[in-house]
Design an enzyme around this catalytic site. Structure first.
Site, mmCIF file in Angstrom:
data_model
loop_
_atom_site.group_PDB
_atom_site.id
_atom_site.type_symbol
_atom_site.label_atom_id
_atom_site.label_comp_id
_atom_site.label_asym_id
_atom_site.label_seq_id
_atom_site.Cartn_x
_atom_site.Cartn_y
_atom_site.Cartn_z
ATOM 1 N N SER A 65 1.137 -1.089 -0.108
ATOM 2 C CA SER A 65 0.092 0.047 0.604
ATOM 3 C C SER A 65 1.212 1.380 0.526
ATOM 4 C CB SER A 65 -1.494 0.372 0.946
ATOM 5 O OG SER A 65 -1.998 0.931 1.406
ATOM 6 N N THR A 66 0.581 1.937 1.050
ATOM 7 C CA THR A 66 1.390 2.880 0.638
ATOM 8 C C THR A 66 2.970 2.943 1.023
ATOM 9 O OG1 THR A 66 0.001 4.714 2.851
ATOM 10 C CG2 THR A 66 1.716 5.024 2.327
ATOM 11 N N HIS A 95 -2.427 -1.327 -3.406
ATOM 12 C CA HIS A 95 -3.617 -0.124 -3.073
ATOM 13 C C HIS A 95 -3.811 0.871 -3.886
ATOM 14 C CE1 HIS A 95 -4.098 -2.417 0.784
ATOM 15 N NE2 HIS A 95 -4.821 -2.729 -0.030
ATOM 16 N N MET A 110 -0.345 0.684 4.692
ATOM 17 C CA MET A 110 -0.642 1.275 6.538
ATOM 18 C C MET A 110 -2.427 0.127 6.564
ATOM 19 S SD MET A 110 -3.608 5.238 5.381
ATOM 20 C CE MET A 110 -4.051 5.110 3.926
ATOM 21 N N ASP A 118 -5.161 -5.180 5.635
ATOM 22 C CA ASP A 118 -4.775 -5.612 4.545
ATOM 23 C C ASP A 118 -3.207 -6.576 5.134
ATOM 24 O OD1 ASP A 118 -6.474 -7.626 2.044
ATOM 25 O OD2 ASP A 118 -5.460 -5.238 1.538
#
Length: 357
Positions: A174-175, A201, A294, A297
């Site tokens: 993600s991030t 993501h 973050m 998941d």
């Protein structure tokens, strides 16, 4: 509660007002200033010392890219790019230069639809409290990778006649994920003895540009996956934004299916959905990797992978921009190895039967 001090840099007065209004709704956030171009933005960063900057890319006098180069090489701070949807390639250039995340600005700079980014903006600004500032400072601006054969150290078999027991590597992020994935893929050898699935993501419309960019940088094929794609060893498939990527067996071949996210999927493309699917089909022949991001998941999927006999890596805290996803994976007590980003590619190759000489 720690107050997050934000500087908004955008040449559109409407965008500055709208972004400020959305951030003012958060009690833990204070917008401490504005700038209408990169040159003014650098002065304001130096004077105000914000915790976070939101940055437009296309601006007069000095654009966002020049600001990123200067700031990330001199006084690195978290920067979230807010860019129009037609700037896909520019967004990934900004991430390569050190921006920690991006938000797609709908309909251009003065669109009333800008309010639609409210939830995404607020969530990503809140995530500043989880950012690993030491990693951001160490990383600064990362140099673009070069697609070339002679800069890589050849790999050798771990033992004579060694054959990999891993047919699929599944990676979730993600991030901070796009530059982390670029680092891993450009560290890989010329040919991969396994297929790779990636769930990053990312909103729809950006994943194809991301996959295309990686494909230009790497010697093996990388593409945004399509429903019905056959999973082929040596190829990388990136889940398209807005869909979950799973696999199924069709006539003896592994085929990718793209499915609408369910109500339980807070993050899309879902890493959990991908891990659970590959665990059911590949069993002990899958290696799952949880990178920076973050949220949690991937943690449920880790349990599925281990339940099927597969292996799991998680990125180490020292290199993760946000340690949320790796931390949650590690908390399952099922992770086989905790690996810093610089070593991920080598550890994958070592686990699958090849090592650096």
């Amino acid at each position: 509660m720690k107050t997050i001090k934000v500087l908004v840099i955008d040449d559109s007065a409407y965008s500055r007002r709208t972004i400020t209004k959305m951030l003012d709704e958060l009690p833990e956030v204070e917008v401490i200033g504005y700038a209408s171009n990169g040159e003014e933005g650098i002065r304001r960063i130096v004077d105000l010392k914000p915790d976070l900057v939101t940055l437009d890319l296309e601006m007069p006098v000095m654009d966002g890219f020049t600001l990123l180069r200067i700031i990330m090489n001199s006084c690195p701070i978290p920067i979230i790019v807010i860019s129009a949807r037609n700037d896909d390639e520019r967004v990934f250039k900004a991430l390569e230069l050190g921006a920690v995340d991006f938000i797609a600005k709908p309909g251009g700079a003065i669109s009333v639809e800008l309010i639609n980014i409210r939830e995404d903006l607020q969530n990503k600004v809140r995530s500043i409290l989880s950012l690993n500032m030491d990693t951001i400072r160490r990383r600064g601006s990362i140099a673009p990778a070069v697609k070339t054969a002679d800069v890589r150290t050849p790999l050798v078999e771990r033992r004579i006649g060694a054959k990999s027991s891993v047919d699929l590597v599944a990676i979730g992020a993600s991030t901070g994920g796009p530059p982390a994935l670029q680092k891993i893929f450009t560290d890989f050898p010329q040919e991969l003895p396994f297929a790779v699935l990636v769930s990053q993501h990312m909103p729809s419309g950006f994943t194809k540009a991301f996959a295309d960019r990686l494909n230009r940088l790497c010697p093996f094929p990388i593409k945004e996956s399509a429903d019905g794609d056959t999973v082929v060893s040596g190829h990388v498939y990136v889940a398209p934004g807005g869909f979950n990527m799973i696999v199924e067996l069709v006539n003896g071949e592994t085929v990718i299916r793209l499915v609408e996210p369910s109500a339980r999927d807070r993050y899309v493309p879902s890493v959990d959905a991908m891990f659970e699917s590959v665990a059911a089909l590949y069993g002990e022949r899958v290696l799952a990797v949880v990178l920076t991001g973050m949220g949690n998941d991937g943690s449920k999927g880790v349990k599925a992978v281990k339940g099927g006999g597969g292996q799991v890596f998680a990125e180490a805290e020292e290199s993760a921009i946000v340690f949320g996803m790796p931390r949650e994976a590690i908390a399952t007590n099922l992770v086989d190895k905790i690996v810093p980003l610089d070593a991920v590619a080598d550890e994958i190759m070592r686990t699958t039967g090849k090592v650096r000489p």
